[in-house]
Design a protein around this motif. Structure first.
Motif, PDB file in Angstrom:
ATOM      1  N   CYS A  88     -16.173   7.249  20.522  1.00 26.58           N
ATOM      2  CA  CYS A  88     -16.763   8.561  20.265  1.00 26.58           C
ATOM      3  C   CYS A  88     -18.118   8.582  20.969  1.00 26.58           C
ATOM      4  CB  CYS A  88     -16.935   8.750  18.755  1.00 26.58           C
ATOM      5  SG  CYS A  88     -18.001  10.122  18.281  1.00 26.58           S
ATOM      6  N   SER A  89     -18.332   9.575  21.826  1.00 32.03           N
ATOM      7  CA  SER A  89     -19.588   9.607  22.599  1.00 32.03           C
ATOM      8  C   SER A  89     -20.790   9.791  21.680  1.00 32.03           C
ATOM      9  CB  SER A  89     -19.537  10.716  23.657  1.00 32.03           C
ATOM     10  OG  SER A  89     -19.346  11.977  23.044  1.00 32.03           O
ATOM     11  N   LEU A  90     -20.570  10.471  20.553  1.00 29.58           N
ATOM     12  CA  LEU A  90     -21.669  10.677  19.601  1.00 29.58           C
ATOM     13  C   LEU A  90     -22.043   9.354  18.926  1.00 29.58           C
ATOM     14  CD1 LEU A  90     -23.578  12.489  18.067  1.00 29.58           C
ATOM     15  CD2 LEU A  90     -21.671  13.263  16.656  1.00 29.58           C
ATOM     16  N   PHE A  93     -14.570   5.211  14.658  1.00 30.26           N
ATOM     17  CA  PHE A  93     -15.464   5.285  13.497  1.00 30.26           C
ATOM     18  C   PHE A  93     -14.694   5.749  12.260  1.00 30.26           C
ATOM     19  CE2 PHE A  93     -16.048   9.737  14.942  1.00 30.26           C
ATOM     20  CZ  PHE A  93     -15.980  10.421  13.730  1.00 30.26           C
ATOM     21  N   GLU A 132     -21.708  20.955  15.793  1.00 29.13           N
ATOM     22  CA  GLU A 132     -22.123  20.030  16.855  1.00 29.13           C
ATOM     23  C   GLU A 132     -22.387  20.774  18.170  1.00 29.13           C
ATOM     24  OE1 GLU A 132     -19.379  16.787  17.403  1.00 29.13           O
ATOM     25  OE2 GLU A 132     -19.413  16.301  15.281  1.00 29.13           O
ATOM     26  N   VAL A 146     -10.240   8.390  15.823  1.00 28.77           N
ATOM     27  CA  VAL A 146     -11.100   7.507  16.624  1.00 28.77           C
ATOM     28  C   VAL A 146     -11.654   6.362  15.763  1.00 28.77           C
ATOM     29  CG1 VAL A 146     -11.634   9.183  18.425  1.00 28.77           C
ATOM     30  CG2 VAL A 146     -13.045   9.101  16.350  1.00 28.77           C
ATOM     31  N   PHE A 192     -11.303  10.741  23.922  1.00 29.12           N
ATOM     32  CA  PHE A 192     -11.092   9.591  23.020  1.00 29.12           C
ATOM     33  C   PHE A 192      -9.944   9.886  22.040  1.00 29.12           C
ATOM     34  CE2 PHE A 192     -15.687   9.277  24.067  1.00 29.12           C
ATOM     35  CZ  PHE A 192     -15.648   8.074  24.741  1.00 29.12           C
ATOM     36  N   MET A 193      -9.997  11.074  21.434  1.00 29.16           N
ATOM     37  CA  MET A 193      -8.926  11.462  20.489  1.00 29.16           C
ATOM     38  C   MET A 193      -7.574  11.459  21.195  1.00 29.16           C
ATOM     39  SD  MET A 193      -9.658  12.461  17.326  1.00 29.16           S
ATOM     40  CE  MET A 193     -11.133  12.585  16.316  1.00 29.16           C
ATOM     41  N   CYS A 245     -22.454  15.021  21.120  1.00 25.39           N
ATOM     42  CA  CYS A 245     -21.040  14.850  21.449  1.00 25.39           C
ATOM     43  C   CYS A 245     -20.769  15.521  22.790  1.00 25.39           C
ATOM     44  CB  CYS A 245     -20.190  15.489  20.352  1.00 25.39           C
ATOM     45  SG  CYS A 245     -18.550  15.976  20.925  1.00 25.39           S
ATOM     46  N   HIS A 246     -20.105  14.799  23.690  1.00 24.57           N
ATOM     47  CA  HIS A 246     -19.874  15.325  25.042  1.00 24.57           C
ATOM     48  C   HIS A 246     -18.923  16.525  25.042  1.00 24.57           C
ATOM     49  CE1 HIS A 246     -16.238  13.037  24.499  1.00 24.57           C
ATOM     50  NE2 HIS A 246     -15.776  13.370  25.696  1.00 24.57           N
ATOM     51  N   VAL A 247     -18.110  16.671  23.996  1.00 25.53           N
ATOM     52  CA  VAL A 247     -17.176  17.807  23.951  1.00 25.53           C
ATOM     53  C   VAL A 247     -17.911  19.072  23.486  1.00 25.53           C
ATOM     54  CG1 VAL A 247     -15.075  18.702  22.852  1.00 25.53           C
ATOM     55  CG2 VAL A 247     -15.239  16.279  23.433  1.00 25.53           C
ATOM     56  N   HIS A 248     -18.647  18.941  22.399  1.00 21.34           N
ATOM     57  CA  HIS A 248     -19.276  20.123  21.807  1.00 21.34           C
ATOM     58  C   HIS A 248     -20.488  20.625  22.587  1.00 21.34           C
ATOM     59  CE1 HIS A 248     -16.645  18.905  18.503  1.00 21.34           C
ATOM     60  NE2 HIS A 248     -16.660  20.188  18.201  1.00 21.34           N
ATOM     61  N   CYS A 259     -11.165  16.156  23.549  1.00 24.24           N
ATOM     62  CA  CYS A 259     -11.889  14.900  23.365  1.00 24.24           C
ATOM     63  C   CYS A 259     -11.016  13.801  23.958  1.00 24.24           C
ATOM     64  CB  CYS A 259     -12.144  14.648  21.879  1.00 24.24           C
ATOM     65  SG  CYS A 259     -12.821  13.007  21.574  1.00 24.24           S
ATOM     66  N   TYR A 297      -7.992  16.866  15.642  1.00 27.44           N
ATOM     67  CA  TYR A 297      -8.129  16.858  17.102  1.00 27.44           C
ATOM     68  C   TYR A 297      -6.997  16.083  17.793  1.00 27.44           C
ATOM     69  CZ  TYR A 297     -13.042  18.341  16.365  1.00 27.44           C
ATOM     70  OH  TYR A 297     -14.188  19.001  16.011  1.00 27.44           O
ATOM     71  N   ASN A 323     -19.966  10.111  12.043  1.00 27.95           N
ATOM     72  CA  ASN A 323     -19.630   9.736  13.424  1.00 27.95           C
ATOM     73  C   ASN A 323     -20.593   8.660  13.937  1.00 27.95           C
ATOM     74  OD1 ASN A 323     -18.509  12.331  12.861  1.00 27.95           O
ATOM     75  ND2 ASN A 323     -18.178  12.674  15.040  1.00 27.95           N
TER      76      ASN A 323
HETATM   77 FE1  SF4 Z   1     -16.739  12.035  18.888  1.00 29.30          FE
HETATM   78 FE2  SF4 Z   1     -14.683  13.249  20.104  1.00 29.30          FE
HETATM   79 FE3  SF4 Z   1     -15.666  14.229  17.781  1.00 29.30          FE
HETATM   80 FE4  SF4 Z   1     -17.074  14.404  20.021  1.00 29.30          FE
HETATM   81  S1  SF4 Z   1     -15.101  15.388  19.618  1.00 29.30           S
HETATM   82  S2  SF4 Z   1     -17.851  13.781  18.033  1.00 29.30           S
HETATM   83  S3  SF4 Z   1     -16.570  12.482  21.082  1.00 29.30           S
HETATM   84  S4  SF4 Z   1     -14.666  12.250  18.097  1.00 29.30           S
END
Ligand code: SF4
Ligand code: 13P
Length: 317
Positions: A89-91, A66, A203, A64, A271-272, A175-178, A269, A29, A117
């Motif tokens: 990571c939001s998850l 984790f 996810e 990230v 964060f990534m 996860c806020h992205v998925h 993402c 990512y 995660n």
């Molecule tokens: Fe975490 Fe980003 Fe992966 Fe979503 S896409 S699980 S926020 S690292």
């Protein structure tokens, strides 16, 4: 501070990593420039495996927190660097230690299977870790009668529950992205590109998984896009993965699945994407920010990760 050109950062990074015997591990990512300079690019499982076995003194994690923590747990004597300490990571954030302890206490007698995660503290409370590459096999490796808690991703958890038919209760994290992919926009794309295959990370929410042609972890989606015969794919995971897909399949077309709401029309993402060449350069130069974990947490969190790695090795994953 003076900003350098990309080539200058790359030159500096190459010099520093050679001088300091450092390696750069990057997740799929990350942005393409970072994937291209990494010593190794992979999914969460492959990155953990690589962190556990290499000759470097320093591991710089382009990913990230984790993931960098997992590297520290597996290689506690090495210096583990994360170029931006806010790359969370939001998850992982959706599963807090105190709440999770209570959840385990409220559901006694269950084996705790935790997705990678998560924070190191959550791993320390777990019996076994899994990634999206091996979640089904890890659950299936447990005795059939064993009752399970799966945390923290509700979508991956329900996917594993449906695939294995095991007695699983699932933590309500996401996860806020998925969870942002728009089913409506995906169906529209499928209508427009009738020959396209929709390939999806587990996810993602159930309605998106239900219309998928294939569901898998990032490395599994990458492998599928290589071995499958279709020419067009709609990709429902973080958009960074498309870089490797395109590189390995220059004649195929990869379309990012649209999220419900975004400016780029793809799913990133945030964060990534906090990691950049500039931050990698500065991080290697100053050897900070460094991941530091309590030694007791390392000992407790290591056991369930090693258990996962041994099962993965036995299964050839
Ligand atoms: Fe975490 Fe980003 Fe992966 Fe979503 S896409 S699980 S926020 S690292
Ligand atoms: P993978 O385990 O497929 O690399 O996924 C990691 C992740 O963060 C998914 O959002």
């Amino acid at each position: 501070m003076k900003h350098l050109k990309a080539e200058e950062y790359i030159e500096g990074i190459n010099k520093l990593r050679a001088e300091k015997n450092a390696i750069i591990l990057a997740h799929y990512y990350q942005t393409s420039d970072i994937q291209d300079i990494a010593d190794f690019v992979g999914d969460s499982l492959a990155l953990s495996q690589k962190a556990a076995s290499n000759e470097a003194d320093i591991i710089l994690f382009a990913g990230v927190k984790f993931m960098a923590e997992t590297a520290k747990i597996l290689a506690p004597d090495k210096k583990i660097l994360l170029p931006d300490i806010n790359a969370g990571c939001s998850l992982a954030d959706s599963c807090r230690e105190e709440d999770f302890k209570k959840f385990i206490d409220d559901n006694p007698g269950r084996t705790v299977v935790t997705y990678v995660n998560t924070t190191a503290e959550i791993k320390a409370l777990s019996d076994i870790i899994c990634t999206s590459s091996n979640a089904i096999q890890i659950v299936e490796s447990l005795p059939e009668k064993e009752k399970i808690i799966f945390a923290p991703d509700r979508n991956l958890g329900n996917y594993v529950l449906n695939k294995t038919g095991r007695d699983i209760i699932v933590w309500n994290g996401a996860c806020h992205v998925h969870e942002e992919f728009s089913l409506e926009a995906i169906l529209k794309l499928k209508n427009e590109y009738t020959d396209a295959k929709l390939i999806v990370h587990p996810e993602c929410e159930l309605p998106v998984r239900m219309v998928a042609d294939y569901i898998g972890s990032t490395s599994s989606l990458l492998k599928y896009s290589k071995t499958d015969s279709a020419k067009i794919y709609i990709i429902a995971t973080e958009v960074g993965i498309i870089h490797q897909m395109q590189k390995e399949n220059p004649d195929k077309k990869f379309i990012p699945a649209p999220p419900k709401d975004s400016t780029c029309g793809c799913s990133e993402c945030n964060f990534m994407k906090l990691i950049s060449l500039e931050k990698i350069y500065n991080c290697l130069k100053t050897e900070a920010p460094e991941i530091d974990l309590d030694s007791e947490i390392i000992i407790k969190a290591r056991k369930p990760i090693i258990r996962m790695m041994e099962i993965s090795k036995k299964l050839g994953l």
